[in-house]
Design an enzyme around this catalytic site. Sequence first.
Site, PDB file in Angstrom:
ATOM      1  N   SER A 224       0.855  -1.180   0.000  1.00 55.13           N
ATOM      2  CA  SER A 224       0.000   0.000   0.000  1.00 55.13           C
ATOM      3  C   SER A 224       0.892   1.231   0.000  1.00 55.13           C
ATOM      4  O   SER A 224       2.123   1.114  -0.045  1.00 55.13           O
ATOM      5  CB  SER A 224      -0.902   0.011   1.239  1.00 55.13           C
ATOM      6  OG  SER A 224      -0.123   0.306   2.376  1.00 55.13           O
ATOM      7  N   LYS A 225       0.270   2.387   0.111  1.00 59.39           N
ATOM      8  CA  LYS A 225       1.006   3.656   0.066  1.00 59.39           C
ATOM      9  C   LYS A 225       2.133   3.719   1.101  1.00 59.39           C
ATOM     10  O   LYS A 225       3.147   4.347   0.885  1.00 59.39           O
ATOM     11  CB  LYS A 225       0.053   4.820   0.313  1.00 59.39           C
ATOM     12  CG  LYS A 225      -0.625   5.282  -0.961  1.00 59.39           C
ATOM     13  CD  LYS A 225      -1.350   6.590  -0.703  1.00 59.39           C
ATOM     14  CE  LYS A 225      -2.678   6.605  -1.441  1.00 59.39           C
ATOM     15  NZ  LYS A 225      -3.830   6.839  -0.609  1.00 59.39           N
ATOM     16  N   ARG A 226       1.917   3.029   2.230  1.00 65.62           N
ATOM     17  CA  ARG A 226       2.934   3.094   3.277  1.00 65.62           C
ATOM     18  C   ARG A 226       4.272   2.528   2.800  1.00 65.62           C
ATOM     19  O   ARG A 226       5.306   2.786   3.396  1.00 65.62           O
ATOM     20  CB  ARG A 226       2.459   2.373   4.545  1.00 65.62           C
ATOM     21  CG  ARG A 226       2.501   0.861   4.488  1.00 65.62           C
ATOM     22  CD  ARG A 226       2.177   0.255   5.848  1.00 65.62           C
ATOM     23  NE  ARG A 226       0.734   0.074   6.025  1.00 65.62           N
ATOM     24  CZ  ARG A 226       0.086  -1.045   5.694  1.00 65.62           C
ATOM     25  NH1 ARG A 226       0.728  -2.060   5.168  1.00 65.62           N
ATOM     26  NH2 ARG A 226      -1.216  -1.150   5.885  1.00 65.62           N
ATOM     27  N   HIS A 227       4.267   1.772   1.696  1.00 70.17           N
ATOM     28  CA  HIS A 227       5.521   1.220   1.185  1.00 70.17           C
ATOM     29  C   HIS A 227       6.191   2.116   0.144  1.00 70.17           C
ATOM     30  O   HIS A 227       7.080   1.667  -0.572  1.00 70.17           O
ATOM     31  CB  HIS A 227       5.279  -0.179   0.600  1.00 70.17           C
ATOM     32  CG  HIS A 227       4.814  -1.161   1.635  1.00 70.17           C
ATOM     33  ND1 HIS A 227       3.526  -1.645   1.675  1.00 70.17           N
ATOM     34  CD2 HIS A 227       5.462  -1.711   2.693  1.00 70.17           C
ATOM     35  CE1 HIS A 227       3.408  -2.472   2.706  1.00 70.17           C
ATOM     36  NE2 HIS A 227       4.555  -2.518   3.340  1.00 70.17           N
ATOM     37  N   GLY A 228       5.728   3.379   0.063  1.00 69.41           N
ATOM     38  CA  GLY A 228       6.409   4.320  -0.817  1.00 69.41           C
ATOM     39  C   GLY A 228       5.867   4.300  -2.231  1.00 69.41           C
ATOM     40  O   GLY A 228       4.673   4.125  -2.436  1.00 69.41           O
TER      41      GLY A 228
END
Length: 288
Positions: A224-228
Amino acid sequence: MSYRGRLAPSPTGSLHLGHARTFLVAWLRARIAGGALVLRIEDLDPPRVLPGAAARIVEDLRWLGLDWDEGPDVGGPYGPYVQSERSDRYAWALRRLDELGLLYPCTCTRREVQRVSSAPHEDDEEAAPRYPGTCRSRPIREDRPASLRFRDGDFIVRRADGLWAYQLAVAVDDGTMQITEVVRGADLLPCTPWQVALLRALELPVPRYLHVPLVRGPDGRRLSKRHGAVAIASMRQAGVPPQRVIGRLAASLGVVPEGSELSPRELLSASGIERLDELVARAAPGVQ
Ligand code: GLU
């Protein structure tokens, strides 16, 4: 019956590597089989739909080199290809299930109802706990809006707020669009028996299902977005060639060696591609 597959994005966010891997598999399966591929926009849940997201997803898919034979932009005999325009089909299905005595009203709280009516994505607050069937055999409370549940499995087919539930829409669409194989993320595996039950009750054809393992970040959590920078649009803006993205996805499926750069069409001649379904079952969770 000849192969019919589908790409079924929800326009609720941007396309990332995880979705792209599933869509690449769906595209390859259809092309290997010499069948048809349908693009269906799943804009069923208005509060979650982002304006412009459907167009951006289409653009990303095309940039990756994926194409389809039927869809909102190209037409086709099984349209409309946008769920918000298919209410008459869902209403037909609901009437039919009701005539068969397969539905019951439920007045459990809105919060519970919403949790069980969306696609249960892992890591998502909306993951579906199993409904214990509280309303199945009790008189409904007249002071609250009722949702409708399917007796066999107790899942929601129409929400108390009047929206169609994901399960009903997807089953009706796959059946009426004559889909022969559904390729989708493994997060949707728990819904498959429910959808098959609906298809059987409605006497619609039941497709084969191929669930693609979710792509995970280095921390083991669903991508998800948390992985950049995992969004396809960010890669495009950064000047990454689409062939590199396809190469990374295909390498994670074990179809080509790491570092390959090629188009989806070129992948069709990769050795062993005809056993893609077996490779998918063993696919690595990470995309390097
Ligand atoms: N539209 C759903 C999603 O993006 C997929 C539904 C399906 O493939 O059955 O999660």
